[in-house]
Scaffold this motif. Structure first.
Motif, short mmCIF file in Angstrom:
data_model
loop_
_atom_site.label_atom_id
_atom_site.label_comp_id
_atom_site.label_asym_id
_atom_site.label_seq_id
_atom_site.Cartn_x
_atom_site.Cartn_y
_atom_site.Cartn_z
N ILE B 197 0.88 -1.18 0.00
CA ILE B 197 0.00 0.00 0.00
C ILE B 197 0.92 1.22 0.00
O ILE B 197 1.44 1.62 1.05
N PRO B 198 1.16 1.81 -1.18
CA PRO B 198 2.14 2.90 -1.25
C PRO B 198 1.69 4.13 -0.46
O PRO B 198 0.50 4.39 -0.31
N PHE B 199 2.66 4.82 0.09
CA PHE B 199 2.43 6.12 0.72
C PHE B 199 2.92 7.15 -0.30
O PHE B 199 3.81 6.86 -1.10
N HIS B 200 2.37 8.36 -0.24
CA HIS B 200 2.70 9.32 -1.31
C HIS B 200 4.16 9.74 -1.32
O HIS B 200 4.70 10.16 -2.33
N THR B 201 4.84 9.60 -0.16
CA THR B 201 6.25 10.01 -0.08
C THR B 201 7.09 8.80 0.35
O THR B 201 6.72 8.09 1.27
N ASN B 216 2.38 -14.23 -4.98
CA ASN B 216 2.09 -13.88 -3.58
C ASN B 216 2.01 -12.36 -3.35
O ASN B 216 1.96 -11.91 -2.21
N PHE B 217 2.04 -11.60 -4.43
CA PHE B 217 2.08 -10.13 -4.32
C PHE B 217 0.78 -9.49 -4.80
O PHE B 217 0.19 -9.92 -5.79
N LYS B 218 0.33 -8.46 -4.07
CA LYS B 218 -0.77 -7.62 -4.54
C LYS B 218 -0.48 -6.19 -4.14
O LYS B 218 0.22 -5.94 -3.17
N SER B 219 -1.03 -5.26 -4.92
CA SER B 219 -0.86 -3.85 -4.58
C SER B 219 -2.24 -3.20 -4.43
O SER B 219 -3.15 -3.52 -5.18
N PHE B 220 -2.36 -2.32 -3.46
CA PHE B 220 -3.64 -1.66 -3.17
C PHE B 220 -3.41 -0.16 -3.08
O PHE B 220 -2.31 0.28 -2.76
N THR B 221 -4.46 0.59 -3.32
CA THR B 221 -4.29 2.05 -3.19
C THR B 221 -4.62 2.52 -1.79
O THR B 221 -4.12 3.53 -1.34
N LYS B 222 -5.49 1.77 -1.08
CA LYS B 222 -5.77 2.18 0.30
C LYS B 222 -5.97 0.98 1.22
O LYS B 222 -6.31 -0.13 0.76
N ALA B 223 -5.74 1.22 2.53
CA ALA B 223 -5.74 0.14 3.52
C ALA B 223 -7.03 -0.67 3.49
O ALA B 223 -6.99 -1.91 3.51
N SER B 224 -8.17 0.02 3.41
CA SER B 224 -9.45 -0.70 3.54
C SER B 224 -9.70 -1.66 2.37
O SER B 224 -10.55 -2.54 2.47
N ASP B 225 -8.96 -1.49 1.27
CA ASP B 225 -9.09 -2.45 0.16
C ASP B 225 -8.73 -3.87 0.58
O ASP B 225 -9.18 -4.85 -0.02
N LEU B 226 -7.89 -3.97 1.61
CA LEU B 226 -7.48 -5.29 2.11
C LEU B 226 -8.70 -6.13 2.50
O LEU B 226 -8.71 -7.35 2.36
N LEU B 227 -9.73 -5.44 3.02
CA LEU B 227 -10.90 -6.14 3.54
C LEU B 227 -11.69 -6.85 2.44
O LEU B 227 -12.49 -7.74 2.73
N GLN B 228 -11.45 -6.45 1.20
CA GLN B 228 -12.17 -7.11 0.11
C GLN B 228 -11.66 -8.51 -0.17
O GLN B 228 -12.36 -9.32 -0.77
N ILE B 229 -10.42 -8.78 0.23
CA ILE B 229 -9.91 -10.12 -0.09
C ILE B 229 -9.46 -10.92 1.13
O ILE B 229 -9.17 -12.10 1.02
N LEU B 230 -9.37 -10.27 2.29
CA LEU B 230 -8.88 -11.03 3.47
C LEU B 230 -10.02 -11.37 4.42
O LEU B 230 -10.96 -10.62 4.54
#
Lengths: 230, 230
Positions: B197-201, B216-230
């Motif tokens: 989950i990248p931070f802007h800086t 084994n890798f995924k990228s998300f734009t925000k923390a709460s996106d994790l809840l969609q798959i975990l």
């Protein structure tokens, strides 16, 4: 005999496994000598101590906090008039401490070697993780420890957490260390065992003046004495 | 689906749970502004960065090492001519950073709350223990974590040790963090899962420029996106 319950022995690191306080005393002497032109040594040393204690809640323990306190104390001692070269000298005192060779406490290696055959040994320290890991590797003692436990302070709360984290009961835990304040009293207070091996030098902040009379407490003059009862 | 194996989720702290890098960028700007009379800002910033990297093996990560590097870099930038008051200002920059309020990353609390019902959560950081504990308490997120894991660096070796210490298999471990270099690549390399989950800086030292294509890798734009798959 309750010692038969013991499953994990935690060793304090600085001044229990290797010499540490001696380096701080030497650094304080260097500090006072460098600033002798501004303030009598004893007074400068007192001011440095107060600065360290004042910074402790914010900075915690270790050589980097000590270095920052050296600089801040020097500014006060010299009333802001010291030359900048002195600041670099104080930074270099800290770097030299971080790079210092590790000097083992007498008899500690054979003691750890024997105890590691019968107990799970951990190193429990409130120092700086990077610095303590480096010392552990330099010391050659790494092979005797299951792992390192770094705590931000050594209070009853921290020891309770540690024991829980180790997945054992309080009376299955033994702490060995040189500081009555940090390694012994809070450990006895949670119902665990604590053995004291004093080092010849103790930081004033760690000093306590108290007779300890507790069934879970013992005091030894040297590390290898542990082997007589464990 | 291999995600069903996951038993422990480790969260990086700085810039994953709370804002951090922003404070360092602000401190660097203050440093350059204070020393503008001696050196153009960009050049001073470059010199500070080189000083930090040079000191990294000895000092490690965190605000105290950063403060010491600020002072040492200022000595070089000013060619030893800066006034002593400036040294105190740099020390105060570091103290202000240590005391700064904790600013949570968007959506992190609800994410941790939900995930803590299904997984054991730990916080895994290479920062300074005292500083990270303080932030965790200030953040109000402490209750969601089983414990804190402090590592002196985040390399494959350190992650292997961490997984062993957690008493699980590599493929039962998921790391969530903002740094590809520290939180993602070494974790994938040991056969564990890593979500970015990248931070802007991102600090220049942590930057990597690489496409990651790994099961084994995924990228998300925000923390709460994790809840969609975990």
């Amino acid at each position: 005999m309750p010692l038969q319950n013991i499953k994990v022995i935690a060793f304090d690191a600085d001044d229990t496994l290797w010499v540490n306080e001696t380096f701080f005393r030497k650094a304080e002497e260097d500090f006072c000598a460098l600033l002798e032109g501004y303030m009598p040594k004893e007074e400068a040393n007192k001011l440095l101590f107060d600065m360290e204690i004042g910074n402790l809640p914010l900075y915690g323990y270790g050589i980097k906090p000590f270095t920052l306190s050296l600089i801040e104390a020097a500014i006060v001692v010299s009333k802001g008039t010291m030359p900048i070269e002195l600041v670099q000298k104080l930074i270099d005192i800290g770097k030299k401490m971080l790079e210092a060779p590790v000097e083992l406490i007498d008899g500690i290696e054979i003691t750890l070697k024997e105890l590691s055959k019968k107990y799970r040994l951990v190193m429990a320290t409130k120092g700086d993780l990077l610095d303590q890991e480096r010392k552990l590797i330099k010391s050659g003692l790494e092979k005797y420890f299951h792992h390192i436990e770094i705590v931000s302070d050594k209070t009853e709360k921290h020891y309770k957490k540690l024991v829980k984290h180790l997945d054992i009961q309080e009376n299955e835990f033994l702490m060995v260390g040189n500081s009555l304040k940090s390694d012994i009293l809070p450990v006895l207070n949670i119902g665990a065992h604590a053995f004291h091996i004093p080092f010849h030098t103790t930081w004033a902040h760690e000093m306590i003046y108290e007779e300890i009379n507790h069934p879970n407490f013992k005091s030894f003059t040297k590390a290898s004495d542990l082997l007589q009862i464990l």
